[in-house]
Design a protein around this motif. Structure first.
Motif, mmCIF file in Angstrom:
data_model
loop_
_atom_site.group_PDB
_atom_site.id
_atom_site.type_symbol
_atom_site.label_atom_id
_atom_site.label_comp_id
_atom_site.label_asym_id
_atom_site.label_seq_id
_atom_site.Cartn_x
_atom_site.Cartn_y
_atom_site.Cartn_z
ATOM 1 N N TYR A 8 6.573 -65.887 14.277
ATOM 2 C CA TYR A 8 5.919 -65.805 12.967
ATOM 3 C C TYR A 8 5.117 -67.073 12.741
ATOM 4 N N VAL A 9 3.929 -66.924 12.173
ATOM 5 C CA VAL A 9 3.060 -68.055 11.887
ATOM 6 C C VAL A 9 3.011 -68.244 10.379
ATOM 7 N N ILE A 17 -0.292 -73.156 10.102
ATOM 8 C CA ILE A 17 0.400 -74.425 9.940
ATOM 9 C C ILE A 17 1.504 -74.594 10.971
ATOM 10 N N LEU A 18 2.281 -73.548 11.195
ATOM 11 C CA LEU A 18 3.478 -73.672 12.018
ATOM 12 C C LEU A 18 3.852 -72.315 12.596
ATOM 13 N N LYS A 19 4.328 -72.320 13.833
ATOM 14 C CA LYS A 19 4.822 -71.088 14.441
ATOM 15 C C LYS A 19 6.309 -71.259 14.718
ATOM 16 N N VAL A 20 7.094 -70.276 14.283
ATOM 17 C CA VAL A 20 8.543 -70.303 14.484
ATOM 18 C C VAL A 20 8.985 -68.975 15.086
ATOM 19 N N GLY A 21 10.188 -68.969 15.628
ATOM 20 C CA GLY A 21 10.690 -67.795 16.326
ATOM 21 C C GLY A 21 11.314 -66.728 15.452
ATOM 22 N N SER A 22 11.726 -67.085 14.226
ATOM 23 C CA SER A 22 12.392 -66.073 13.405
ATOM 24 C C SER A 22 11.771 -65.996 12.014
ATOM 25 N N GLN A 28 12.504 -69.741 5.141
ATOM 26 C CA GLN A 28 13.217 -70.931 4.664
ATOM 27 C C GLN A 28 12.271 -72.125 4.593
ATOM 28 N N LEU A 29 11.411 -72.296 5.590
ATOM 29 C CA LEU A 29 10.452 -73.400 5.574
ATOM 30 C C LEU A 29 9.462 -73.274 4.421
ATOM 31 N N ILE A 30 9.030 -72.058 4.140
ATOM 32 C CA ILE A 30 8.126 -71.834 3.005
ATOM 33 C C ILE A 30 8.834 -72.172 1.706
ATOM 34 N N SER A 31 10.078 -71.750 1.574
ATOM 35 C CA SER A 31 10.856 -72.039 0.371
ATOM 36 C C SER A 31 11.060 -73.546 0.191
ATOM 37 N N ASP A 32 11.393 -74.235 1.277
ATOM 38 C CA ASP A 32 11.588 -75.692 1.213
ATOM 39 C C ASP A 32 10.298 -76.405 0.812
ATOM 40 N N ALA A 33 9.192 -76.001 1.407
ATOM 41 C CA ALA A 33 7.905 -76.633 1.091
ATOM 42 C C ALA A 33 7.515 -76.395 -0.365
#
Length: 63
Positions: A8-9, A17-22, A28-33
């Protein structure tokens, strides 16, 4: 957030901005940001701030 292949990007303003596997980690990263951005103090713009500080306001302490 968009799915690309097996990952997922995370995007902001149509920029990758960032590519992650799940999907869960991306969410979670969007929520934290979002939380960090919302936690920033609102700063008065110098163009709209009063010339002299308010008597009720204490001057900031400099290190």
């Amino acid at each position: 957030m968009i799915k690309v292949g097996n990952g997922y990007v995370v995007q902001a303003n149509d920029k990758c901005i960032l590519k992650v596997g799940s999907r869960r980690r991306a969410a979670q990263l969007i929520s934290d940001a979002t939380g960090l951005l919302n936690a920033l103090a609102v700063v008065d713009s110098p163009k709209i701030a009063p010339e002299a500080p308010s008597p009720a306001r204490e001057p900031p302490e400099l290190p």
